[in-house]
Design an enzyme around this catalytic site. Structure first.
Site, short mmCIF file in Angstrom:
data_model
loop_
_atom_site.label_atom_id
_atom_site.label_comp_id
_atom_site.label_asym_id
_atom_site.label_seq_id
_atom_site.Cartn_x
_atom_site.Cartn_y
_atom_site.Cartn_z
CG HIS A 1 45.66 30.77 56.09
ND1 HIS A 1 46.00 31.16 54.83
CD2 HIS A 1 44.51 31.42 56.39
CE1 HIS A 1 45.11 32.03 54.38
NE2 HIS A 1 44.19 32.20 55.29
CB CYS B 1 39.83 39.10 58.99
SG CYS B 1 40.36 37.99 57.65
CE LYS C 1 36.58 36.00 58.24
NZ LYS C 1 37.90 35.72 57.65
CG HIS D 1 40.86 29.61 53.42
ND1 HIS D 1 39.96 30.54 52.94
CD2 HIS D 1 41.78 30.33 54.14
CE1 HIS D 1 40.33 31.75 53.35
NE2 HIS D 1 41.42 31.65 54.08
CG ASP E 1 39.18 35.26 60.96
OD1 ASP E 1 37.97 34.98 61.06
OD2 ASP E 1 39.70 35.58 59.87
CG ASP F 1 40.41 32.89 57.09
OD1 ASP F 1 39.57 33.54 56.43
OD2 ASP F 1 41.61 32.77 56.74
#
Ligand code: VGL
Ligand code: ZN
Length: 243
Positions: free
Chosen positions: A119, A189, A144, A86, A46, A84
């Site tokens: 985020h 993470c 992820k 989302h 990340d 990351d």
């Protein structure tokens, strides 16, 4: 060679002196270092704009990991990056839960979840890798946290603790045995990735100075404690033989 008692003693003490002097030497220091081989992978967790100064969930001094990672990465034949990633309205966003505020904890279907500011939204420049990261040989990017209702700190398994990302299978098919973890954030993470790597049977090392932490209510100390208990090894970038 014939020696009298005295010269034998002199010879012996000289040998002892040599052996004792060695630990200070460069050869000894090199021999003690960890040399990444074809069965080793560096997982860079990340290192994205969102976690760096100016990002939506900036980790204190997050940008400081970049030069350290850029320095060690060339020693690795295998490098995997994570992102990351989302969707808008993700379950880990405080804004998704009316009345909730960032950094509070709530209960979701799979258990406790820390709520974060919005985020790393898919496709945004905030979610892009830090452009200062310089690892052209990186062979895989694992995204992820893309299931709306499940968070995923770990690069191996989502927060419901049953949905795998496929990374363990990928690494095992490639003959990887040793996993080195760097990136952001140490206590989320990075720690979850390292714990799952260990759980999956890899020798696992976290490179402390190549990571930075969020440290929410003692989360950093708790993460190191848990990693130590599970056999994750805490090392520094200077412990790696850069060749
Ligand atoms: C992370 C909080 C939320 C991390 C990701 O990369 O450590 N932390 N999402
Ligand atoms: Zn996240």
């Amino acid at each position: 060679m014939r020696m009298n008692r005295r010269s034998a003693l002199q010879f012996l003490s000289a040998t002892v002196a040599f052996v004792v002097a060695q630990p200070a030497g460069r050869a000894w220091a090199q021999a003690r270092k960890l040399k990444p081989d074809a069965a080793s992978v560096l997982i860079v967790v990340d290192v994205q704009n969102c976690f760096i100064a100016g990002g939506t969930l900036a980790v204190p001094h997050g940008e400081d990991v970049v030069p350290v990672i850029n320095r060690i990465a060339p020693a690795f034949q295998n490098v995997v990056l994570t992102q990351d990633w989302h969707p808008a309205g993700h379950a880990s966003f405080a804004s998704t839960h009316p009345g909730a505020k960032p950094f509070e904890t709530i209960r979701l279907a799979y258990g406790e979840q820390v709520l974060w500011p919005d985020h790393c939204v898919q496709g945004s420049s905030d979610a892009a890798l830090d452009p200062a990261l310089n690892i052209p040989q990186a062979e895989l990017i694992v995204r992820k946290g893309f299931h709306r209702d499940i968070d995923s700190y770990s690069a191996f398994e989502e927060a419901d603790r049953k949905t795998p990302t496929g990374l363990a299978g990928y690494l095992k098919e490639r003959g990887i045995q040793r996993v080195f973890v760097a990136g952001l954030a140490t206590d989320f993470c990075v720690a979850w990735t390292a714990l799952d790597a260990r759980q999956a049977g890899f020798d696992t090392y976290v490179i402390e100075d190549a990571c930075r932490a969020i440290d929410l209510k003692g989360s950093l100390a708790a993460a190191w404690k848990q990693m130590a208990a599970q056999g994750v090894q805490r090392i520094q970038s200077t412990d790696i033989d850069l060749g």
